[in-house]
Design an enzyme around this catalytic site. Structure first.
Site, short mmCIF file in Angstrom:
data_model
loop_
_atom_site.label_atom_id
_atom_site.label_comp_id
_atom_site.label_asym_id
_atom_site.label_seq_id
_atom_site.Cartn_x
_atom_site.Cartn_y
_atom_site.Cartn_z
N ASP A 296 -8.30 -6.37 -5.25
CA ASP A 296 -8.04 -5.08 -4.61
C ASP A 296 -8.73 -3.96 -5.39
OD1 ASP A 296 -7.05 -2.99 -3.13
OD2 ASP A 296 -4.96 -3.25 -3.75
N SER B 2 0.81 -1.20 0.00
CA SER B 2 0.00 0.00 0.00
C SER B 2 0.86 1.27 0.00
CB SER B 2 -0.95 -0.04 1.20
OG SER B 2 -1.97 0.91 1.06
N HIS C 165 -6.09 -6.49 -1.20
CA HIS C 165 -5.02 -5.53 -0.93
C HIS C 165 -3.89 -6.16 -0.11
CE1 HIS C 165 -3.57 -1.40 -0.87
NE2 HIS C 165 -3.43 -1.44 0.45
#
Length: 445
Positions: free
Chosen positions: A363, A159, A423
């Site tokens: 994601d 991220s 994610h």
């Protein structure tokens, strides 16, 4: 830097007044400490030595893991929820990366996790400061742990941690070349990374429409919201772009009935909680924090870190609470959120640093099509040849018949498309993530 004997002792977990005890087992060799990176700014690190029955830790690589947010804790979430030796129930993790590498978790930027500042002016506000701080940690780490200086060293991230990892990787490469840090740096891996926020935002509408989360009207509304972000970015109004990013997410929640930004096939309750508790018109940055960071410090993990883990570590200052400054970490980086670092990835490739990009199929917040979009913008002479390569299917094991991922590679750029993952790739597809790590660190192909 504070040094302590490696901890082997087991500890108990107190939950709602009742004690739950671990079964007798040996913990891997560990070390941890603090580094003062600037006046009033201290960063916490936690090292696990590789735990392989066949090889000594010096025969295996060292991986530094950087969490996202900014403000999410690697020593907490990355460690206990994704790749560390124990899960948040303190049970052994079958897919821990420790079986193939030593792991260095760093609570970064300062104020994250057990890291802390003693002055509000000491928070990082941009990638330059984040990178400079981490370089202080790495310089001190490799100086105090000379046994790791020749071990292959990789940075893996997730991220917003990927955005930070890119900047840190470039500075580390320069430092190694200049001889100011002694380490065997071999590459950086950018997982579901916030490299080009605008490309991610623009991809939201098409991705949700293609997966039947939006109808024509919804697509129009999300596209309109994304164009407002684009307009702010074109005018270099970065803080406004961050606020408009939050409103674009509000639009998505409204028209998708609260789709989970981190895995579109998994029910999410954090978004509705954030929406109910925060007025987006008055404190949109706080709402973003609740949506994207607070869920990574949920009560169970917070209780673990502020209870038995704190007791085990013994060096956490009395005034420091794990995650207690995360909100301020996030808020201070608000103007930096929407800035892309495509140019830094270009510099890494040009410097012949190995760059790996990996992304989860499910994601949304950093969708794969958004990642592919910024990759196409790279000013890298080998890009056309990379693009021309045919991707290859990957399987978890030799007996597996189901495709677990796709992989494409050319020169020093690799891309992994991880299927059935959101994610947090290691949490969703632990076996495939572990195989990917072995491929990136050249332990298998």
């Amino acid at each position: 830097m504070l040094k302590l004997p490696q901890a082997i002792a087991l500890f108990s977990l107190a939950t709602l007044g009742s004690a739950v005890y671990l079964e007798e087992a040996k913990e891997p060799k560990q070390a941890w400490g603090y580094v003062t990176v600037r006046p009033n700014a201290s960063m916490f690190w936690w090292l696990y030595y590789a735990d392989s029955p066949a090889k000594n830790f010096t025969q295996l690589p060292l991986i530094m893991w950087l969490q996202g947010g900014p403000g999410a804790s690697g020593t907490g979430f990355g460690n206990f929820e994704e790749i560390g030796p124990l899960d948040s129930d303190l049970k052994p993790r079958k897919t821990t990366w420790l079986q193939t590498a030593s792991l260095l978790f760093v609570d970064n930027p300062v104020g994250t996790g057990f890291s802390y500042v003693n002055d509000t002016l000491a928070y990082a506000t941009n990638l330059c400061t984040v990178s400079t701080d981490l370089m202080v940690v790495l310089r001190e780490f490799f100086k105090s742990k000379p046994e790791f200086q020749k071990v292959p060293f990789y940075i893996f991230s997730e991220s917003y941690g990927g955005k930070m990892a890119a900047g840190i990787a470039l500075e580390l490469h320069k430092a190694v070349q200049a001889g100011t840090i002694k380490c065997n740096f071999l590459g950086v891996a950018l997982g579901d990374s916030w490299i080009s926020p605008l490309d991610s935002v623009i991809s939201w509408g098409p991705y949700l429409y293609s997966t039947s989360y939006l109808d024509d009207k919804g697509l129009k509304q999300v596209t309109t919201a994304a164009k407002k972000v684009l307009d702010a970015m074109n005018k270099r109004q970065f803080k406004l772009a961050t606020l408009l990013w939050s409103k674009a997410e509000d639009t998505i929640e409204e028209y998708t009935n609260g789709v989970n930004f981190y895995n579109i096939l998994t029910q999410d309750t954090t978004s509705s909680t954030a929406a109910a508790s925060v007025a987006s018109e008055t404190v949109p940055v706080l709402k973003l924090f609740q949506r994207h960071v607070q869920h990574q410090s949920k009560d169970k993990l917070s209780d673990l870190m502020n209870g038995p883990i704190r007791k085990k570590l013994k060096i956490i200052p009395d005034h420091v609470k794990w995650g207690g400054q995360s909100k301020d970490v996030f808020a201070n980086m608000a103007e930096d959120f929407m800035k892309n670092v495509i140019d830094i990835v270009e510099d890494l490739l040009a410097a012949n640093v190995n760059v790996t990009v990996y992304n989860g199929q499910l994601d949304l917040i950093v969708s794969t099509i958004g990642q592919e979009a910024w990759l196409r913008k790279l000013k890298w002479p080998m890009l056309k040849k990379f693009t021309a390569q045919r991707w290859k299917p990957l399987y978890v094991g030799s007996e597996s018949t189901a495709t677990a991922a796709f992989h494409k590679s050319y020169e020093n750029l690799d891309f992994f498309w991880i299927l059935k993952a959101g994610h947090m790739v290691p949490a969703d597809q632990g076996d495939m993530a572990l195989k990917m790590v072995k491929m990136v660190t050249r332990q298998c192909r």
